[in-house]
Design an enzyme around this catalytic site. Structure first.
Site, PDB file in Angstrom:
ATOM      1  N   GLU A   1       0.899  -1.222  -0.053  1.00 23.86           N
ATOM      2  CA  GLU A   1       0.056   0.086  -0.163  1.00 23.86           C
ATOM      3  C   GLU A   1       0.737   1.217  -0.031  1.00 23.86           C
ATOM      4  OE1 GLU A   1      -3.347  -0.656   2.344  1.00 23.86           O
ATOM      5  OE2 GLU A   1      -4.682   1.057   1.851  1.00 23.86           O
TER       6      GLU A   1
ATOM      7  N   ASP B   1      -5.572  10.276   6.287  1.00 27.68           N
ATOM      8  CA  ASP B   1      -4.641   9.827   7.303  1.00 27.68           C
ATOM      9  C   ASP B   1      -3.645  11.288   7.695  1.00 27.68           C
ATOM     10  OD1 ASP B   1      -5.563   7.680   6.005  1.00 27.68           O
ATOM     11  OD2 ASP B   1      -3.901   6.387   7.033  1.00 27.68           O
TER      12      ASP B   1
ATOM     13  N   GLU C   1      -2.511   0.572  13.150  1.00 29.65           N
ATOM     14  CA  GLU C   1      -3.645   1.179  12.342  1.00 29.65           C
ATOM     15  C   GLU C   1      -5.215   0.889  13.073  1.00 29.65           C
ATOM     16  OE1 GLU C   1      -3.972  -1.316   9.102  1.00 29.65           O
ATOM     17  OE2 GLU C   1      -5.116   0.166   7.968  1.00 29.65           O
TER      18      GLU C   1
END
Ligand code: BGC
Length: 899
Positions: free
Chosen positions: A462, A469, A736
């Site tokens: 990714e 974010d 995360e």
């Protein structure tokens, strides 16, 4: 004796190869007497045939002051220095150190073409790297030698056998179809009259390697990698000669390399002496010239280069069955290993990477398809030192397969920490050990994800510039590091692609790997919020000017999506992403209505655009966006708000967003919403109930409505989900998910599980502003607001920030009922100090100030049983709120609005 220091050009660390002909200058004054104020400054310019030119200007400004000499010409090199006069002093301070500025090429100054090793169109799968070399003759009267270089791919340059920059993965990832960053390399001293060689390593990188999730895509920007290098020599009479180069290429000993896959290097294929003069390259092929695509702008850097910033030694080394060696570096990083060993020719070692262990093994499942394995084949010489050149990984643990048994890995393996070389600006410490470790973890997650562009995570397939974010994290980033140049670089890509696609995508640079291309609130709002935060923290109105079109275009687009009603209630939304109550496989299914979030963001960013326009003197525009913001606020109130201050979606995120974005209709509604929020948090056992959207807001929402103790309960909670739970699990970065690792030590079953995402760490900005009490009062910290709100049993907290004006520091301690605060303010700045007793604000100027008050928080006493005084309207309201909660046992409340 006061002096001028840290003379800076725009927001750059190194102003060599810039494009702004009139760059602005900033400096700081240090060791001045308390209260010192600058009344004038003088800038001296020398260089490139200029007689020293001095301009003395009566002004107190020391930030981003206008260029006082004639505009710089392309390639021009000048030295500048600055001194200032302080009020009441006849003599100026001493001069600052000299800073050298050099201009890059004019837009039409490029004559070189991209040189490409022409191969058959590559098949999908990691490709090799290439070596390119070109020889040239340098005349004996050369006074200046420059290479202007970039690549479609990633590259490293060598001159006469030596590497010339410590940069890693140049030119970084930008939206290559629009912008490609080139650097100016000063070769003086590296070249000699006569024969010289420039060599380059060249590989796929982001240009042609695999990018993205769901299998990703190859060749996103093209099927050929190529190097662009223009060599220019200036001779004694000032003539600039463009030296034409003929490039030849061969395959490098890197037989395969990919950012996600890792790198394979076969040292047996190393080509000795290839980058030195006299090497016989007759067997090498001539490169193919690729014309410069006209739509691609070659731009000078605004972000600092990516470099190896730190080296870590393993904290433990374990020998495992099967000839494996496991190393724990004690810290989750973005980077790569460097190994030194000797082994017979053809011996192979493999380096595997992971962030965590699960069941005693490297947990590689979270990497998804980013295999992250580096392989080295020994040539068999005495000692070989190697680190992958064009691949980096996110890891704390590594395993080496095939490590030579007779050698000690502890002394021979290092982890190289790789990220953008930004200047650190902000620090925090307190008496709470876990909170401090959490703060360190946030700093690490920022470092690990600020690798050329702000990414979500550094390890899996990714590593994309997700807008949501960085939108939530920008304030924290701007406190911790000087991130202005870095984030402007990324915003330029966002803007270029926004023009192309007519919308802000959910990540930039954008690539199609199956993720919805539709706009989403909280993500696309980065187009407004990131520039706004940079302005707020740097004081630079030029940032607002530059990104105003991006800001207005975004708000206009959302306005259209609402049909001009202000209510954004249709289409794709990421919502309160990763709400801990959402199922692991469906992280978007938050308890909070995503359209509530969308409408709130619309109101918020329309208001920020209005304020930006007003600051820029664009009153008509300001009115227009105020009207949009008013409409969205009314729509929010009409759709989502009960007169009692209840918000449908009776959730922490819904209340927090309404409070922080100022969407409530009255002060009393706001207070009630604060009480409801505090009650919800407490009823939820002070466990986190928010995702990406609510998390950065909840502590501010509580503190600003008089519920600071609840904010501390939440902040210092250690059970899962909470900010400190990962710390108790040994985390060294921010995860995360709240439960990326479950309490039993297993990895969250969701396929999307990273241990290094900064988004949920955005709360450190609250810690800086409210726990330590250090907040900007005016943009750029031209004034400071110091209003610590102690609590949570903390005995002390402190923060300091190297603001544009100099260091600001706050430090408080509590001893019994006494609260002592020390505030340090740089020259030219005033601080408004409010003590937790409510005394103040006191206005203090530069220097160090001690203040104290008597102060006691109820949380320091044993919690008394609650007795309500129903004759006090505030208490009555609070009691009603609590009783209503008790009556309403259903989790998430009974007012959920279907989204
Ligand atoms: C990323 C996030 C991002 C999210 C939104 C994830 O895969 O890692 O951080 O914001 O997707 O969909």
């Amino acid at each position: 004796m006061a002096y001028v220091t840290d003379l800076r050009v725009e927001h750059l660390d190194d102003p060599i190869g810039i494009s702004d002909p009139c760059p602005r200058l900033s400096w700081r004054i240090v060791e001045a007497e308390p209260g010192a104020v600058q009344v004038a400054y003088e800038v001296e310019h020398t260089g490139d045939g200029l007689a020293p030119h001095r301009a003395k200007i009566s002004s107190g400004r020391s930030q981003l002051v206008e260029w006082t000499s004639s505009p710089l010409r392309p390639r021009q090199r000048v030295n500048i220095r600055v001194r200032v006069w302080l009020e009441g002093k006849d003599e100026p301070t001493g001069w600052s150190e000299d800073v050298t500025i050099e201009q890059g090429l004019p837009a039409d100054g490029w004559s070189a073409e991209f040189a490409s090793p022409s191969l058959e169109a590559p098949t999908d799968g990691p490709r090799p790297a290439y070596l390119l070399r070109a020889e040239f003759d340098l005349p004996s009267n050369a006074t200046r030698v420059r290479a202007y270089a970039t690549a479609r791919g990633v590259y490293d340059l060598l001159v006469n056998g030596g590497e010339i920059e410590r940069e890693v993965l140049a030119p970084g990832w930008t939206s290559y179809n629009h912008r490609l960053v080139y650097r100016t390399y000063v070769l003086d001293g590296l070249v000699e009259p006569g024969r010289n060689v420039i060599g380059a390593w060249l590989a796929d990188g982001w240009f042609r390697g695999r990018l993205g999730f769901n299998g990703g895509r190859w060749n996103v920007y093209g099927a050929d990698v190529s190097l662009l290098l223009q060599l220019e020599v200036t001779t004694a009479d000032g003539t600039v000669v463009n030296v034409p180069l003929t490039w030849r290429w061969t395959l490098a000993p890197i037989t395969a390399t990919g950012l996600y896959e890792g790198e394979t290097h076969d040292q047996r294929r190393a080509v000795a002496g290839w980058a030195t003069a006299g090497f016989d390259d007759s067997a090498w092929s001539v490169t193919t010239s690729v014309p410069r695509p006209p739509a691609v702008r070659l731009v000078t850097p605004s972000a600092p280069p990516v470099r190896v910033i730190e080296r870590l030694r393993p904290v433990t080394v374990e020998r495992l069955p099967g000839g494996r060696v496991r190393l724990d570096f004690g810290q989750n990083i973005s980077g790569k290993l460097q190994v030194t060993a000797s082994a017979p020719t053809g011996h192979i070692i493999e380096l595997h990477h992971a962030e965590v262990l699960e069941d005693g093994e490297l947990a590689t499942r979270p990497l998804r398809s980013a295999t992250s394995v580096d392989t080295y084949v020994f040539a068999g010489v005495a000692s070989e030192t190697w680190t992958p050149r064009f691949s980096i990984h996110g890891f704390r643990y590594a395993e080496i397969v095939g490590w030579p048994e007779d050698q000690d890995p502890a002394a021979a393996v290092e982890a190289l920490v790789v990220h953008s070389d930004m200047t650190r600006r902000g620090w925090f410490a307190s008496s709470h050990e876990l909170l401090d470790r959490f703060h360190d973890n946030v700093v690490w997650s920022m470092r690990d994800n600020f690798v050329g562009l702000p990414t979500d995570c550094p390890q899996r397939d990714e590593r994309l510039g997700w807008t949501g974010d960085i939108q939530v994290f920008a304030p924290a980033a701007a406190f911790l590091y000087d991130a202005t140049g870095f984030l402007s670089n990324w915003l330029d890509d966002l803007r270029a692609e926004q023009i192309e696609h007519g919308t802000v995508r959910n990540f930039h640079p954008w690539l199609d790997c199956g993720f919805p291309a539709d706009p989403s609130a909280g993500w696309g709002d980065a187009a407004v919020i990131v520039p706004w935060v940079l302005y707020e923290r740097s004081g630079d109105t030029a940032i607002l000017q530059r990104y105003l079109p991006a800001m207005t275009d975004w708000v206009d687009q959302v306005d259209r999506l609402t049909g001009g009603t202000g209510l954004w209630n249709s289409g794709f939304q990421l919502g309160d992403w990763l709400d801990p109550h959402a199922p692991p496989e469906r992280p978007g299914e938050s308890a909070t209505d995503p359209y509530l979030v969308a409408t709130a963001y619309h109101a918020h960013t329309a208001r920020l655009v209005a304020r930006s326009a007003q600051i820029l003197g664009e009153d008509r525009l300001a009115e227009r966006y105020d009207a949009i913001a008013d409409r969205a606020t009314q729509a929010f109130q009409h759709e989502f708000l009960a007169p009692s201050g209840r918000v449908v979606s009776d959730t922490v995120t819904a209340l927090a967003i309404a409070i922080v974005f100022d969407l409530l209709a009255s002060e009393s509604q706001r207070r009630d919403a604060g009480l409801r929020l505090a009650a919800l948090v407490e009823r939820g056992d002070n466990l986190i109930r928010t995702g990406f959207i609510g998390t950065p807001l909840v502590c501010d929402a509580l503190a600003s409505t008089g519920n600071i103790d609840t904010a501390y309960h939440l902040l210092l909670q250690e059970r899962c989900p909470s900010w400190l739970y990962p710390v108790t699990m040994g985390a060294t970065t921010v995860w995360e998910r709240w439960d990326s690792m479950l309490p039993d030590g297993t990895v969250n079953p969701g396929e999307m599980t990273s241990f290094n995402h900064y988004a949920l760490g955005a709360v450190v900005d609250f810690m800086h502003r409210t726990v330590a009490g250090l907040a900007p009062g005016e943009p750029g910290y031209a004034s400071v607001r110091v209003a610590p709100q102690p609590g949570g049993g903390l005995r002390y907290a402190r923060a300091h920030h190297d603001s544009p004006f100099g260091r600001i520091a706050t430090s408080w301690t509590r001893t019994g009922d006494r609260f002592d605060l020390q505030v340090t303010v740089p020259p030219g700045v005033r601080a408004q100090v409010t003590l937790p007793s409510g005394e103040g604000p006191f206005s203090v100027g530069s220097g160090s100030h001690d203040l104290s008050c008597s102060f006691r928080r109820p949380e320091d006493d044993p919690k008394p049983a609650r007795a309500w005084n129903i004759h006090n309207p505030d208490e009555r309201r609070e009691m009603e709120a609590v009783l209503a909660l008790q009556a309403d046992e259903a989790p998430g409340g009974s007012h959920d609005h279907a989204g």
